[in-house]
Design an enzyme around this catalytic site. Structure first.
Site, PDB file in Angstrom:
ATOM      1  N   PRO A  22     -21.334  40.940  59.464  1.00  0.00           N
ATOM      2  CA  PRO A  22     -22.654  41.388  59.010  1.00  0.00           C
ATOM      3  C   PRO A  22     -23.496  40.195  58.578  1.00  0.00           C
ATOM      4  CG  PRO A  22     -20.951  41.947  57.409  1.00  0.00           C
ATOM      5  CD  PRO A  22     -20.245  41.393  58.596  1.00  0.00           C
ATOM      6  N   ALA A  24     -27.440  39.405  57.067  1.00  0.00           N
ATOM      7  CA  ALA A  24     -28.654  40.021  56.528  1.00  0.00           C
ATOM      8  C   ALA A  24     -29.843  39.763  57.442  1.00  0.00           C
ATOM      9  CB  ALA A  24     -28.939  39.471  55.131  1.00  0.00           C
ATOM     10  N   GLN A  76     -20.557  47.116  55.792  1.00  0.00           N
ATOM     11  CA  GLN A  76     -20.054  46.234  54.742  1.00  0.00           C
ATOM     12  C   GLN A  76     -20.724  46.585  53.426  1.00  0.00           C
ATOM     13  OE1 GLN A  76     -20.824  41.855  54.099  1.00  0.00           O
ATOM     14  NE2 GLN A  76     -18.695  41.708  54.738  1.00  0.00           N
ATOM     15  N   CYS A 107     -19.697  36.315  49.891  1.00  0.00           N
ATOM     16  CA  CYS A 107     -21.070  35.825  49.903  1.00  0.00           C
ATOM     17  C   CYS A 107     -21.232  34.617  48.978  1.00  0.00           C
ATOM     18  CB  CYS A 107     -22.025  36.935  49.469  1.00  0.00           C
ATOM     19  SG  CYS A 107     -23.753  36.433  49.513  1.00  0.00           S
ATOM     20  N   LYS A 149     -13.486  41.035  53.046  1.00  0.00           N
ATOM     21  CA  LYS A 149     -13.789  39.696  53.560  1.00  0.00           C
ATOM     22  C   LYS A 149     -13.920  38.768  52.367  1.00  0.00           C
ATOM     23  CE  LYS A 149     -16.413  36.862  56.568  1.00  0.00           C
ATOM     24  NZ  LYS A 149     -17.833  36.804  56.828  1.00  0.00           N
ATOM     25  N   ASN A 210     -12.233  33.722  60.379  1.00  0.00           N
ATOM     26  CA  ASN A 210     -13.680  33.549  60.479  1.00  0.00           C
ATOM     27  C   ASN A 210     -14.037  32.093  60.189  1.00  0.00           C
ATOM     28  OD1 ASN A 210     -16.472  34.379  58.362  1.00  0.00           O
ATOM     29  ND2 ASN A 210     -16.522  34.247  60.571  1.00  0.00           N
ATOM     30  N   GLY A 211     -14.949  31.575  60.990  1.00  0.00           N
ATOM     31  CA  GLY A 211     -15.434  30.217  60.757  1.00  0.00           C
ATOM     32  C   GLY A 211     -15.305  29.333  61.980  1.00  0.00           C
ATOM     33  N   ASP A 212     -16.442  28.820  62.452  1.00  0.00           N
ATOM     34  CA  ASP A 212     -16.499  27.849  63.556  1.00  0.00           C
ATOM     35  C   ASP A 212     -16.023  28.409  64.888  1.00  0.00           C
ATOM     36  OD1 ASP A 212     -17.400  26.215  61.582  1.00  0.00           O
ATOM     37  OD2 ASP A 212     -15.688  24.860  61.568  1.00  0.00           O
TER      38      ASP A 212
END
Length: 378
Positions: A22, A24, A76, A107, A149, A210-212
């Site tokens: 997700p 924003a 989420q 976040c 997450k 998650n990431g890259d």
């Protein structure tokens, strides 16, 4: 070890082990539909706040819009109060027919962390457990899986991800997704995939990495390296919804790298704008589309005047005229393959936290304020 071809989250089976993170202002119903047209996966709605939903905030309710073809509704949820999160989870199940709820504990936005939310909250292990327990208890009668997450921790001296995994498992969460950065890193530097592997080895529930992930090959490499059950993709798909086609192919055993011509990218831009206008009306839909222009055209030769004009487009007719001026045969800029997209920024010297936040790790006595409009994805 063979690549996973699907993802199981409690009672929910996802045909490709890929989740759209997700974001924003990005992952609205139109964008989720656009991405889903490219390939199977789980496409998560923009983050909403539990307090906003429970108190009937109109802006929050307006974000809970789903496309007519969106058969698996995924949302989420952000919250810092276990009771509110539980009530919000029940509303999502009972009134909106969601099939999956993800809780945001990642976040990094200062206005969220200064109130103990997002990536700051897992430091309070007791509070984290209670929030998860309330959400799971509310969703269980509807057979809706709850996932979470998170990030590695607040900073390198205050890591929380291994405890968070244990707590999630004990609370009955169906999976945990780990962004391999700390809150202090925000979106800077490189994601720590070793941490994802360490978490996957420490829990029995699925771990999503998650990431890259900029290309499908990155997703394959992450899963092979970490043992993750699937991947969560955020910034890598900005201006590149066809990445989900590549991901579906890769997890299906095919090595595909889509290199669309500028004409094919223009067609994707037109489809995106069309979907936005269907959901929001033409004026607002075109305004929403403007933010995506620079991502779609990244690396292409389209000049500054063209980009400015597209960034001011106010109707589909105007968009059609401008897109017709692009060179349809211009090849995809290979220099953009594997390159970071979206925000990166700099690491933060200090994460903004509530006073005394780091003094103890229980948090059961915390009374945290929660805005009705907090934050982004994480």
């Amino acid at each position: 070890m063979p690549l996973p071809s699907s993802l199981t989250l409690g009672s929910l089976r996802v045909d490709t082990p890929v989740v759209l993170a997700p974001m924003a202002g990005i992952t609205n119903a139109a964008y989720r539909r656009l991405c889903a047209e490219q390939g199977a996966g789980l496409y998560v709605c923009e983050m909403i706040t539990s307090r906003g939903l429970v108190e009937g905030d109109q802006h929050t309710r307006d974000m809970l819009v789903f496309d007519e073809l969106e058969t698996t509704r995924s949302v989420q949820l952000y919250g810092t109060d276990p009771v509110y999160v539980g009530k919000a989870a029940e509303i999502l199940c009972a009134e909106y027919g969601v099939a999956h709820i993800d809780l945001n504990f990642g976040c990094p936005v200062p206005k969220v962390t200064r109130k103990g939310g997002g990536g700051a909250l897992p430091w309070k292990r007791g509070l984290l457990g209670r929030i998860l327990e309330h959400a799971v208890a509310a969703a269980t009668p509807y057979d809706v899986p709850v996932t979470m997450k998170t990030r590695k921790g607040i900073d390198d001296d205050h890591l929380t991800y291994l405890d968070a995994g244990r707590i999630a498992q004990e609370a009955g969460a169906a999976a945990i997704a780990l962004h391999g950065r700390t809150v202090a890193q925000a979106y800077s530097g490189e994601a720590d995939w070793d941490a994802i592997g360490e978490l996957a080895a420490s829990v029995d529930i699925p771990v999503l990495g998650n990431g890259d992930i900029w290309e499908a090959a990155d997703a394959v490499r992450m899963v092979e390296q970490t043992g993750a059950a699937g991947v969560v993709v955020g910034r890598g798909c900005l201006g590149r919804p066809w990445l989900f086609r590549d991901l579906a192919a890769a997890f299906g055993g095919e090595q595909v790298a889509t290199l669309p011509t500028l004409g094919e990218v223009a067609a994707m831009m037109r489809r995106h704008a069309e979907l936005l206008c269907q959901h929001m009306g033409e004026e607002r839909g075109c305004k929403e589309f403007r933010k995506h222009v620079s991502w779609y055209l990244k690396g292409f030769a389209a000049g500054g005047e063209m980009r400015r004009s597209l960034g001011l487009v106010d109707s589909l007719a105007a968009l059609d005229r401008l897109l017709a001026e692009l060179d349809p045969d211009e090849p995809f800029p290979a220099s953009e393959l594997g390159a970071p997209r979206g925000r990166q920024g700099s690491p933060r010297s200090k994460v903004v936290l509530p006073e005394g936040w780091l003094d103890e790790t229980d948090g059961l006595g915390c009374v945290l304020a929660e805005d009705a409009d907090s934050g982004s994805g994480g």
